[in-house]
Scaffold this motif. Structure first.
Motif, short mmCIF file in Angstrom:
data_model
loop_
_atom_site.label_atom_id
_atom_site.label_comp_id
_atom_site.label_asym_id
_atom_site.label_seq_id
_atom_site.Cartn_x
_atom_site.Cartn_y
_atom_site.Cartn_z
N VAL A 19 16.93 22.32 -36.06
CA VAL A 19 17.02 23.88 -36.31
C VAL A 19 18.52 23.65 -35.76
N ASP A 45 22.79 25.01 -35.32
CA ASP A 45 23.70 26.52 -35.03
C ASP A 45 24.83 25.98 -36.24
N GLY A 65 10.22 35.44 -38.89
CA GLY A 65 10.88 34.12 -38.31
C GLY A 65 10.25 32.74 -37.83
N VAL A 84 13.24 33.05 -32.94
CA VAL A 84 14.30 33.43 -33.46
C VAL A 84 13.69 33.94 -35.15
N ARG A 133 18.42 35.30 -38.87
CA ARG A 133 19.27 34.88 -38.29
C ARG A 133 19.14 33.20 -38.98
N VAL A 134 18.48 33.39 -40.11
CA VAL A 134 18.80 32.18 -40.61
C VAL A 134 19.85 31.88 -41.71
N THR A 135 20.79 30.91 -42.01
CA THR A 135 21.70 31.26 -43.24
C THR A 135 21.46 30.04 -44.07
N THR A 143 21.12 28.41 -38.83
CA THR A 143 21.06 29.26 -38.10
C THR A 143 22.71 30.01 -37.76
N THR A 144 22.75 31.55 -37.49
CA THR A 144 24.03 31.94 -37.04
C THR A 144 24.64 31.81 -35.20
N LEU A 171 20.55 32.87 -30.17
CA LEU A 171 19.87 32.65 -29.88
C LEU A 171 18.64 33.57 -28.81
N ARG A 227 17.45 36.44 -46.64
CA ARG A 227 17.39 37.22 -45.84
C ARG A 227 15.49 36.88 -45.43
#
Length: 448
Positions: A50, A52, A78, A91, A95-97, A106-107, A110, A155
């Motif tokens: 995962v 950022d 999530g 998560v 928040r997952v892009t 993710t954005t 966390l 999303r």
């Protein structure tokens, strides 16, 4: 609509779970996921990094959280992400892009609060894999081997298809495997209930290389019934190691849920001091029954340990340290301490005593530290390099006194002897620490 790389898995009826994981349909790489199109098999996601937005890894996927409703496709809400120090956090899917082969983006925001599963939530890998349900067409039971999650809106993810295996009923219940296939979720009767005892093959296989402490952490996070199901399907030696890492109330509860013979077999392969601690917490009738089912020699060791108070040398010691005669060689000592079943703290020294070598032994002579042994030729006799100045412990000696001796002489273990200098066992530093720490030390979050 994003392009898809898709394989018709309805025809791939003989694919294994490992093979299936490589059929991973993703949208064409974009800055953000398109309005729909990405299809991912959950087995492939397990362990995925995962990241950022700037490309720094913040953790890895531990599980996928879903909500299973009575009607309609289950919703993915999530991920459970394992970050540093085995902490698992939640998560949200919002928040997952992006989800790409080998990476979940993710954005970068966390919430580091430890994940706690809610009653309405189902963990797909830990709870849904291996669940047995029925086909709506009446063709019989199937076992869920993998789950396809599909993006429906930005999303918003749904569970749309299942990779299942037909189950043929055998004499011992749902054990025999049959044809494999991919089916829409709507074609199975329900995902929320399990027929009989749920298998734990996939979960156990995924934890094969984990340390016992890590697997113990996973069991504690499972719902109670699932924890018992998984524990009952572990090999005796593996379960014994895990129970030694769990709080006593968890370990006792698991043992009491097992068949009595299986519980006795697990206790047989545990360290005697740990087995004694657990048996002493059980109802007298249950404890006596398990002791009667254990191997006589193992049961005798446990009974001997149960007579000592908890916070004394006798209550903390193990009856199975490395004990050798003075005419044993360095080569023999190294072969003994190499045994992977011996805890590292006890493997740092060998106790030298006169025969018999089973506790209680003949007269205690001293110890040989492994560092000294490594400096000597293999044929050197232990009696010629034995340390006779080491302090021994009376079985009634309190734990605070043990701590001072271990710290003063930088030792990882100390021999315990009776009034006639017969070796009764040894106390290791890990057992001392375990008893000095608060009872709930495993529940306390690490500082960030």
């Amino acid at each position: 609509m994003a392009e898809l790389l898709w394989v018709d898995l309805h025809r791939a009826t003989q694919l294994s779970l490992r093979d299936l994981g490589y059929y991973y349909s993703v949208s064409v790489e974009t800055d953000e996921l398109g309005p729909r199109g990405t299809r991912v098999y959950v087995a492939r996601l397990a362990g995925t990094g995962v990241f950022d937005p700037i490309g720094d890894q913040v953790g890895r996927i531990y599980d996928v959280v879903s909500i299973i409703r009575v009607t309609g496709a289950p919703q993915v809400v999530g991920f459970v992400v394992e970050v540093s120090n085995r902490r698992r956090v939640f998560v949200p899917i919002s928040r997952v892009t992006a989800i790409k082969p080998g990476a979940v983006i993710t954005t970068g925001l966390l919430n580091m609060r430890r994940f706690n599963q809610r009653d309405a939530e189902t963990l797909i890998i830990s709870q849904l894999f291996d669940r047995v349900t029925r086909m709506r067409d009446g063709s019989g039971p199937v076992r869920i081997r993998d789950v396809l999650m599909e993006q429906k809106m930005p999303r918003e993810w749904k569970i749309t298809e299942l990779f299942v295996e037909r189950v043929k009923k055998s004499t011992f219940g749902f054990k025999r495997a049959g044809e494999t296939m991919v089916v829409p979720v709507s074609e199975v009767s329900t995902l929320s209930t399990q027929i009989g005892i749920q298998d734990a093959t996939s979960l156990i296989a995924s934890t094969h290389d984990m340390k016992a402490a890590d697997l113990a952490d996973i069991l504690r996070d499972l719902p109670e019934e699932r924890m018992y199901e998984v524990a009952s399907q572990l090999a005796d030696e593996r379960l014994a190691d895990v129970l030694e890492e769990l709080p006593e109330d968890y370990s006792v509860a698991i043992l009491e849920k097992l068949q009595a013979k299986q519980a006795a077999d697990v206790l047989d392969v545990m360290q005697p001091d740990d087995a004694a601690d657990l048996i002493s917490e059980m109802a007298p009738k249950t404890a006596q029954n398990l002791l009667n089912l254990m191997e006589p020699e193992e049961a005798a060791d446990v009974r001997r340990l149960m007579v000592y108070e908890d916070h004394t040398a006798g209550g903390l010691m193990t009856t199975e340290p490395v004990i050798l005669p003075p005419d044993a060689t360095v080569a023999q000592m190294l072969a003994n301490v190499r045994n992977q079943d011996i805890p590292p703290a006890l493997a740092a020294m060998a106790i030298v005593a006169r025969p018999p070598l089973e506790t209680p032994t003949g007269k205690f002579i001293g110890v040989v530290h492994i560092q000294r042994a490594l400096r000597e030729p293999p044929q050197t006799l232990l009696g010629t390099i034995v340390d006779t100045d080491i302090e021994t412990l009376d079985p009634e000696r309190p734990i605070n006194s043990l701590t001072r001796v271990l710290a003063m002489y930088n030792l990882t273990a100390l021999p315990v002897v009776d009034e006639n200098h017969h070796v009764l066992g040894a106390v290791s530093v890990d057992d001392v620490l375990d008893n000095l720490l608060p009872e709930d030390w495993r529940d306390q979050d690490d500082e960030f």
